[in-house]
Design a protein around this motif. Structure first.
Motif, PDB file in Angstrom:
ATOM      1  N   ILE A 125      -6.098  -6.693   6.389  1.00 56.66           N
ATOM      2  CA  ILE A 125      -5.376  -6.545   5.131  1.00 56.66           C
ATOM      3  C   ILE A 125      -6.369  -6.075   4.076  1.00 56.66           C
ATOM      4  CG2 ILE A 125      -3.859  -7.660   3.455  1.00 56.66           C
ATOM      5  CD1 ILE A 125      -2.751  -7.751   6.314  1.00 56.66           C
ATOM      6  N   GLY A 126      -6.028  -5.011   3.355  1.00 61.16           N
ATOM      7  CA  GLY A 126      -6.931  -4.429   2.377  1.00 61.16           C
ATOM      8  C   GLY A 126      -6.975  -5.183   1.057  1.00 61.16           C
ATOM      9  N   ASP A 127      -7.493  -4.517   0.037  1.00 61.23           N
ATOM     10  CA  ASP A 127      -7.613  -5.089  -1.300  1.00 61.23           C
ATOM     11  C   ASP A 127      -6.339  -4.858  -2.109  1.00 61.23           C
ATOM     12  OD1 ASP A 127     -10.241  -5.660  -0.601  1.00 61.23           O
ATOM     13  OD2 ASP A 127     -11.053  -3.889  -1.616  1.00 61.23           O
ATOM     14  N   ARG A 128      -6.073  -5.801  -3.019  1.00 61.43           N
ATOM     15  CA  ARG A 128      -4.964  -5.672  -3.978  1.00 61.43           C
ATOM     16  C   ARG A 128      -3.609  -5.526  -3.276  1.00 61.43           C
ATOM     17  NH1 ARG A 128      -9.078  -2.652  -5.206  1.00 61.43           N
ATOM     18  NH2 ARG A 128      -8.046  -0.791  -4.377  1.00 61.43           N
ATOM     19  N   VAL A 129      -3.482  -6.147  -2.144  1.00 61.35           N
ATOM     20  CA  VAL A 129      -2.225  -6.130  -1.389  1.00 61.35           C
ATOM     21  C   VAL A 129      -1.328  -7.253  -1.895  1.00 61.35           C
ATOM     22  CG1 VAL A 129      -1.221  -6.555   0.895  1.00 61.35           C
ATOM     23  CG2 VAL A 129      -3.192  -5.024   0.648  1.00 61.35           C
ATOM     24  N   ILE A 130      -0.032  -6.968  -1.981  1.00 64.81           N
ATOM     25  CA  ILE A 130       0.961  -7.979  -2.356  1.00 64.81           C
ATOM     26  C   ILE A 130       1.950  -8.128  -1.205  1.00 64.81           C
ATOM     27  CG2 ILE A 130       2.806  -8.616  -3.957  1.00 64.81           C
ATOM     28  CD1 ILE A 130       1.387  -6.943  -6.092  1.00 64.81           C
ATOM     29  N   ILE A 131       2.050  -9.341  -0.670  1.00 66.49           N
ATOM     30  CA  ILE A 131       3.059  -9.665   0.345  1.00 66.49           C
ATOM     31  C   ILE A 131       4.026 -10.645  -0.300  1.00 66.49           C
ATOM     32  CG2 ILE A 131       3.502 -10.454   2.692  1.00 66.49           C
ATOM     33  CD1 ILE A 131       1.618  -8.081   2.632  1.00 66.49           C
ATOM     34  N   VAL A 132       5.270 -10.226  -0.440  1.00 66.71           N
ATOM     35  CA  VAL A 132       6.247 -11.003  -1.208  1.00 66.71           C
ATOM     36  C   VAL A 132       6.848 -12.100  -0.315  1.00 66.71           C
ATOM     37  CG1 VAL A 132       8.343 -10.821  -2.628  1.00 66.71           C
ATOM     38  CG2 VAL A 132       6.617  -9.011  -2.701  1.00 66.71           C
ATOM     39  N   ASN A 133       7.571 -13.019  -0.927  1.00 71.63           N
ATOM     40  CA  ASN A 133       8.047 -14.248  -0.303  1.00 71.63           C
ATOM     41  C   ASN A 133       8.681 -14.027   1.064  1.00 71.63           C
ATOM     42  OD1 ASN A 133       8.200 -14.313  -3.333  1.00 71.63           O
ATOM     43  ND2 ASN A 133       8.452 -16.495  -2.941  1.00 71.63           N
ATOM     44  N   ASN A 134       8.247 -14.866   2.011  1.00 69.43           N
ATOM     45  CA  ASN A 134       8.858 -14.976   3.337  1.00 69.43           C
ATOM     46  C   ASN A 134       8.806 -13.697   4.164  1.00 69.43           C
ATOM     47  OD1 ASN A 134       9.796 -17.778   3.098  1.00 69.43           O
ATOM     48  ND2 ASN A 134      11.135 -16.969   1.506  1.00 69.43           N
ATOM     49  N   MET A 142      -2.492  -3.217  10.445  1.00 65.61           N
ATOM     50  CA  MET A 142      -3.471  -2.800   9.445  1.00 65.61           C
ATOM     51  C   MET A 142      -2.713  -2.408   8.189  1.00 65.61           C
ATOM     52  SD  MET A 142      -6.307   0.262   9.468  1.00 65.61           S
ATOM     53  CE  MET A 142      -7.394  -0.622  10.577  1.00 65.61           C
ATOM     54  N   ILE A 143      -2.995  -3.100   7.097  1.00 60.99           N
ATOM     55  CA  ILE A 143      -2.367  -2.801   5.820  1.00 60.99           C
ATOM     56  C   ILE A 143      -3.472  -2.393   4.862  1.00 60.99           C
ATOM     57  CG2 ILE A 143      -1.034  -3.747   3.902  1.00 60.99           C
ATOM     58  CD1 ILE A 143       0.459  -5.452   5.842  1.00 60.99           C
ATOM     59  N   GLU A 144      -3.421  -1.166   4.392  1.00 58.33           N
ATOM     60  CA  GLU A 144      -4.492  -0.639   3.557  1.00 58.33           C
ATOM     61  C   GLU A 144      -4.344  -1.093   2.106  1.00 58.33           C
ATOM     62  OE1 GLU A 144      -4.699   3.592   4.227  1.00 58.33           O
ATOM     63  OE2 GLU A 144      -5.485   3.326   6.266  1.00 58.33           O
ATOM     64  N   ASP A 145      -5.283  -0.689   1.258  1.00 61.49           N
ATOM     65  CA  ASP A 145      -5.334  -1.140  -0.131  1.00 61.49           C
ATOM     66  C   ASP A 145      -4.058  -0.795  -0.898  1.00 61.49           C
ATOM     67  OD1 ASP A 145      -7.940  -1.790   0.523  1.00 61.49           O
ATOM     68  OD2 ASP A 145      -8.841  -0.136  -0.603  1.00 61.49           O
ATOM     69  N   ASP A 146      -3.720  -1.650  -1.866  1.00 61.57           N
ATOM     70  CA  ASP A 146      -2.673  -1.379  -2.868  1.00 61.57           C
ATOM     71  C   ASP A 146      -1.269  -1.285  -2.282  1.00 61.57           C
ATOM     72  OD1 ASP A 146      -4.556  -1.084  -5.125  1.00 61.57           O
ATOM     73  OD2 ASP A 146      -5.195   0.716  -4.062  1.00 61.57           O
ATOM     74  N   VAL A 147      -1.053  -1.870  -1.132  1.00 61.04           N
ATOM     75  CA  VAL A 147       0.278  -1.885  -0.517  1.00 61.04           C
ATOM     76  C   VAL A 147       1.083  -3.057  -1.067  1.00 61.04           C
ATOM     77  CG1 VAL A 147       1.508  -2.314   1.664  1.00 61.04           C
ATOM     78  CG2 VAL A 147      -0.388  -0.679   1.585  1.00 61.04           C
ATOM     79  N   ILE A 148       2.393  -2.848  -1.233  1.00 58.67           N
ATOM     80  CA  ILE A 148       3.331  -3.922  -1.575  1.00 58.67           C
ATOM     81  C   ILE A 148       4.363  -4.023  -0.465  1.00 58.67           C
ATOM     82  CG2 ILE A 148       5.067  -4.761  -3.208  1.00 58.67           C
ATOM     83  CD1 ILE A 148       3.632  -3.195  -5.396  1.00 58.67           C
ATOM     84  N   ARG A 160       0.526   0.323  11.236  1.00 57.81           N
ATOM     85  CA  ARG A 160      -0.380   0.621  10.119  1.00 57.81           C
ATOM     86  C   ARG A 160       0.460   1.011   8.903  1.00 57.81           C
ATOM     87  NH1 ARG A 160      -3.839   5.422  11.099  1.00 57.81           N
ATOM     88  NH2 ARG A 160      -1.894   6.247  11.936  1.00 57.81           N
ATOM     89  N   ILE A 161       0.110   0.468   7.754  1.00 56.32           N
ATOM     90  CA  ILE A 161       0.762   0.856   6.500  1.00 56.32           C
ATOM     91  C   ILE A 161      -0.323   1.428   5.600  1.00 56.32           C
ATOM     92  CG2 ILE A 161       2.091   0.106   4.507  1.00 56.32           C
ATOM     93  CD1 ILE A 161       3.307  -2.075   6.202  1.00 56.32           C
ATOM     94  N   GLY A 162      -0.169   2.709   5.236  1.00 57.42           N
ATOM     95  CA  GLY A 162      -1.202   3.423   4.513  1.00 57.42           C
ATOM     96  C   GLY A 162      -1.323   3.002   3.059  1.00 57.42           C
ATOM     97  N   GLN A 163      -2.437   3.349   2.466  1.00 56.52           N
ATOM     98  CA  GLN A 163      -2.762   2.953   1.101  1.00 56.52           C
ATOM     99  C   GLN A 163      -1.648   3.319   0.123  1.00 56.52           C
ATOM    100  OE1 GLN A 163      -6.427   4.523  -0.425  1.00 56.52           O
ATOM    101  NE2 GLN A 163      -6.187   3.570  -2.422  1.00 56.52           N
ATOM    102  N   GLY A 164      -1.337   2.364  -0.760  1.00 58.00           N
ATOM    103  CA  GLY A 164      -0.406   2.626  -1.850  1.00 58.00           C
ATOM    104  C   GLY A 164       1.050   2.689  -1.452  1.00 58.00           C
ATOM    105  N   ALA A 165       1.378   2.399  -0.197  1.00 59.84           N
ATOM    106  CA  ALA A 165       2.785   2.420   0.223  1.00 59.84           C
ATOM    107  C   ALA A 165       3.515   1.192  -0.318  1.00 59.84           C
ATOM    108  CB  ALA A 165       2.890   2.468   1.735  1.00 59.84           C
ATOM    109  N   ILE A 166       4.841   1.307  -0.391  1.00 53.17           N
ATOM    110  CA  ILE A 166       5.669   0.177  -0.807  1.00 53.17           C
ATOM    111  C   ILE A 166       6.830   0.033   0.173  1.00 53.17           C
ATOM    112  CG2 ILE A 166       7.026   1.589  -2.429  1.00 53.17           C
ATOM    113  CD1 ILE A 166       7.194  -0.974  -4.202  1.00 53.17           C
ATOM    114  N   ILE A 167       7.071  -1.220   0.592  1.00 53.75           N
ATOM    115  CA  ILE A 167       8.140  -1.531   1.536  1.00 53.75           C
ATOM    116  C   ILE A 167       9.208  -2.314   0.785  1.00 53.75           C
ATOM    117  CG2 ILE A 167       8.723  -2.509   3.774  1.00 53.75           C
ATOM    118  CD1 ILE A 167       6.468  -0.376   3.838  1.00 53.75           C
TER     119      ILE A 167
END
Length: 260
Positions: A125-134, A142-148, A160-167
């Protein structure tokens, strides 16, 4: 000096950083290293061969460093490394690695892991990643930097989830997501670019325009998805577009979410 509540259990061998605060009814195992200024609120379990970086704050009932939820795990020595200044909320679980996955789970700096989310074995898990509730991140991801990653999402193993992506919330992500991509829908589909995130990070308008054009080519160009990406790499001057090209043409254990 650290502050350790009288009801906390600190096993012999644990290393507690200067200025750390360990609240009521916490358990810190013998293989744990807490950096300077780590704060365990209360009822937190930190166990296994686990290192937590400075100024990380962990909220009640989180369980950090327990063994993987993997039937192949046979008790081998594996690790969990968590960086600095993370906020790990209530009931979060993060597991150590497995021998078959490299033996280590890594979490970067400045992340926010909201209540009830799960980080499985061997994830990076990269830097500044946000994983929301549950939301749950399966093994080897692999989750790169700045992913939500929005609430109540599931990310399939090896994705793999690339940098800056949002789910978007309530999405099931079964394939790789390009950097700066936007994924939505119950069975997640690549539905555009994370334009709001790009603008918030101060990306130049010229680069955003180049990314828009690149996405259109990936969506509508001729040939297979990877062939379109290679042609993009030959035609672009944008570092952001090249980042997407390198992500697509690099090695992966999954296929890609492609534009709908």
């Amino acid at each position: 000096m650290s502050q350790i509540h009288s009801s906390a259990i600190i096993e012999d061998g644990a290393q507690i950083g200067e200025g750390s605060v360990i609240g009521p009814f916490c358990l810190v195992g013998s293989g744990v290293t807490l950096g300077r200024g780590v704060h365990l609120k209360s009822h937190v379990v930190v166990t296994g061969n686990t290192t937590i970086g400075e100024d990380t704050e962990i909220f009640p009932f989180a369980v950090i460093g327990e063994v993987p939820q993997d039937l192949k795990f046979k008790g081998e020595k594996t690790r969990l490394e968590i960086g600095a200044r993370n906020r790990i909320r209530e009931h979060v679980t993060m597991n150590t690695g497995t021998e078959g996955g490299g033996g280590i789970t890594r979490v970067g700096d400045d992340g926010l892991f909201m209540a009830g989310c799960h980080i499985a074995h061997d994830c990076t898990i990269g830097d500044r990643v946000i994983i929301v509730n549950n939301s749950a991140i399966a093994g080897h991801c692999m989750i790169e930097d700045d992913v939500i990653v929005g609430g109540l999402c599931g990310v399939h193993q090896w994705v793999r989830i690339g940098q800056g992506a949002i789910i978007g919330a309530l999405s099931m992500v079964t394939n790789d997501v390009i950097p700066h991509g936007l994924v939505q829908g119950p069975r997640g589909e690549l539905d555009g670019l994370n334009l709001i995130g790009l603008k918030r990070r101060g990306v130049e308008r010229s680069d955003i325009t180049a990314l828009r054009a690149a996405f259109q080519m990936l969506a509508q160009g001729e040939g297979a998805f990877q062939d379109r990406a290679r042609r993009l790499g030959e035609e672009t001057d944008s570092a952001y577009v090249r980042q997407i090209v390198e992500f697509i043409t690099g090695g992966s254990d999954r296929s890609f979410l492609t534009p709908s």
